[in-house]
Design a protein around this motif. Structure first.
Motif, PDB file in Angstrom:
ATOM      1  N   LEU A  71       0.817  -1.226   0.000  1.00  0.00           N
ATOM      2  CA  LEU A  71       0.000   0.000   0.000  1.00  0.00           C
ATOM      3  C   LEU A  71       0.849   1.274   0.000  1.00  0.00           C
ATOM      4  CD1 LEU A  71      -2.715   1.508   0.330  1.00  0.00           C
ATOM      5  CD2 LEU A  71      -2.491   1.138   2.816  1.00  0.00           C
ATOM      6  N   THR A  76      -0.384   4.151  -5.882  1.00  0.00           N
ATOM      7  CA  THR A  76      -0.614   3.125  -6.912  1.00  0.00           C
ATOM      8  C   THR A  76      -2.069   2.656  -6.852  1.00  0.00           C
ATOM      9  OG1 THR A  76       1.703   2.441  -6.788  1.00  0.00           O
ATOM     10  CG2 THR A  76       0.150   0.871  -7.746  1.00  0.00           C
ATOM     11  N   VAL A  99       0.788   0.831   8.553  1.00  0.00           N
ATOM     12  CA  VAL A  99       0.751   1.568   7.275  1.00  0.00           C
ATOM     13  C   VAL A  99      -0.704   1.717   6.815  1.00  0.00           C
ATOM     14  CG1 VAL A  99       1.403   1.482   4.826  1.00  0.00           C
ATOM     15  CG2 VAL A  99       3.103   0.962   6.593  1.00  0.00           C
ATOM     16  N   GLY A 125      -0.892  -8.456   5.291  1.00  0.00           N
ATOM     17  CA  GLY A 125      -0.019  -9.624   5.256  1.00  0.00           C
ATOM     18  C   GLY A 125       0.927  -9.536   4.083  1.00  0.00           C
ATOM     19  N   ASN A 157      11.729 -10.378   0.577  1.00  0.00           N
ATOM     20  CA  ASN A 157      11.016  -9.898  -0.618  1.00  0.00           C
ATOM     21  C   ASN A 157      11.753 -10.276  -1.897  1.00  0.00           C
ATOM     22  OD1 ASN A 157       8.802  -8.768   0.599  1.00  0.00           O
ATOM     23  ND2 ASN A 157       9.712  -6.733   0.794  1.00  0.00           N
TER      24      ASN A 157
HETATM   25  C1  LIG Z   1       7.600   1.654  -1.549  1.00  0.00           C
HETATM   26  S1  LIG Z   1       6.159   1.337  -0.666  1.00  0.00           S
HETATM   27  C2  LIG Z   1       4.875   1.243  -1.850  1.00  0.00           C
HETATM   28  C3  LIG Z   1       4.508   2.560  -2.407  1.00  0.00           C
HETATM   29  C4  LIG Z   1       3.193   2.535  -3.150  1.00  0.00           C
HETATM   30  N1  LIG Z   1       3.375   2.043  -4.510  1.00  0.00           N
HETATM   31  C5  LIG Z   1       2.525   3.882  -3.188  1.00  0.00           C
HETATM   32  O1  LIG Z   1       1.845   4.182  -4.162  1.00  0.00           O
HETATM   33  O2  LIG Z   1       2.688   4.656  -2.244  1.00  0.00           O
HETATM   34  C6  LIG Z   1       6.347  -0.330  -0.185  1.00  0.00           C
HETATM   35  C7  LIG Z   1       5.237  -0.841   0.701  1.00  0.00           C
HETATM   36  O3  LIG Z   1       5.237  -2.257   0.663  1.00  0.00           O
HETATM   37  C8  LIG Z   1       5.067  -2.765   1.959  1.00  0.00           C
HETATM   38  N2  LIG Z   1       5.641  -4.120   1.952  1.00  0.00           N
HETATM   39  C9  LIG Z   1       6.946  -4.473   2.072  1.00  0.00           C
HETATM   40  N3  LIG Z   1       7.062  -5.797   1.926  1.00  0.00           N
HETATM   41  C10 LIG Z   1       5.821  -6.303   1.714  1.00  0.00           C
HETATM   42  C11 LIG Z   1       5.298  -7.594   1.489  1.00  0.00           C
HETATM   43  N4  LIG Z   1       6.092  -8.665   1.429  1.00  0.00           N
HETATM   44  N5  LIG Z   1       3.953  -7.745   1.314  1.00  0.00           N
HETATM   45  C12 LIG Z   1       3.128  -6.669   1.358  1.00  0.00           C
HETATM   46  N6  LIG Z   1       3.571  -5.405   1.575  1.00  0.00           N
HETATM   47  C13 LIG Z   1       4.898  -5.221   1.735  1.00  0.00           C
HETATM   48  C14 LIG Z   1       5.786  -1.764   2.842  1.00  0.00           C
HETATM   49  O4  LIG Z   1       5.334  -1.842   4.181  1.00  0.00           O
HETATM   50  C15 LIG Z   1       5.397  -0.451   2.164  1.00  0.00           C
HETATM   51  O5  LIG Z   1       4.182   0.035   2.667  1.00  0.00           O
END
Ligand SMILES: C[S@@+](CC[C@H](N)C(=O)[O-])C[C@H]1O[C@@H](n2cnc3c(N)ncnc32)[C@H](O)[C@@H]1O
Length: 224
Positions: A71, A76, A99, A125, A157
């Motif tokens: 998110l 996005t 978040v 999750g 990841n």
């Molecule tokens: C760079 S941000 C995304 C930005 C988003 N595209 C936007 O429009 O603001 C990355 C997000 O992915 C989440 N995240 C990281 N690893 C994740 C995972 N394995 N599954 C789901 N969310 C994850 C983070 O907590 C963070 O909120």
């Protein structure tokens, strides 16, 4: 020097680190504690493009089923909701519950409160675990969970960008579907891996903000 007010702190599951939410004079910033900025509400051109570009390529955007991971600041998600129709369903998977709370609270207005849209479903999750369970479910999968193929937030990841992770995303796509990946920069190895996994790959770069600033990379991967 800029003045930042700390609004919240959230542990990153499976790591020793945490995310911090700050409010500035006219923006918000999410930083990794002790590290660099992960997101800022003033710079979201490439996050918008990650949502809009794949949806614009669909034959049936009105009824699209979309999965977004994660998110972040909701840009996005907002771009996807704008590009699809009233019967669409958009699932956003976010690892860190705080978040989601921040987006329901102080951050929400910056992206137009996309969590309030009736087409949005929130899954708190790991998007990787969700992907592994799905077969032929989504028209678009848009992944921006980290810095790109070279993880920053969470090393697990990296699986999403490995051959098994790419294959899982491919299995979760409906016919004609597209997987979109965001990255802070180019990565020829990842581009090649997408092709080796059988995807037709379009690589594009998008400025972080308007037509200025660093360019981020977006890969649009579709089945040949
Ligand atoms: C760079 S941000 C995304 C930005 C988003 N595209 C936007 O429009 O603001 C990355 C997000 O992915 C989440 N995240 C990281 N690893 C994740 C995972 N394995 N599954 C789901 N969310 C994850 C983070 O907590 C963070 O909120």
């Amino acid at each position: 020097m800029r003045h930042w007010t700390l609004l919240g702190e959230a542990p990153i599951p499976g790591t020793e680190r945490s995310l911090l939410l700050f409010r500035g004079k006219d923006d918000f910033s999410i930083k990794i504690a002790g590290g660099h900025e992960l997101m800022n509400t003033r710079k979201h051109g490439s996050e918008d493009a990650l949502g809009s570009l794949p949806c614009q390529r669909l034959n049936q955007p009105k009824t699209a089923r979309v999965l977004i991971g994660g998110l972040g600041m909701g840009f996005t998600l907002a771009a996807v909701l704008q590009a699809v129709g009233p019967q669409a369903e958009v699932t956003v998977a976010e690892l860190i519950p705080e978040v989601v709370e921040w987006n329901r609270g102080p951050l929400g207005d910056c992206s137009g409160r996309p969590l309030d849209d009736p087409r949005t479903r929130v899954h708190v999750g790991d998007v990787a675990k969700l992907l592994r369970r799905q077969r032929a479910c989504f028209d678009v999968i848009a992944l921006d969970v980290d810095n790109g193929p070279e993880g920053l937030t969470k090393s697990s990841n990296n699986w999403l960008y490995s051959a098994p992770g790419i294959a899982a995303a491919q299995d979760a796509l409906r016919p004609g579907g597209i997987v979109a990946y965001w990255s802070a920069g180019p990565d020829q190895g990842f581009h090649d891996r997408l092709r080796q996994c059988g995807f037709l790959v379009e690589e594009t770069t998008v400025h972080a903000h308007g037509n200025k600033g660093p360019r981020h990379t977006i890969w649009l991967a579709s089945v040949m």
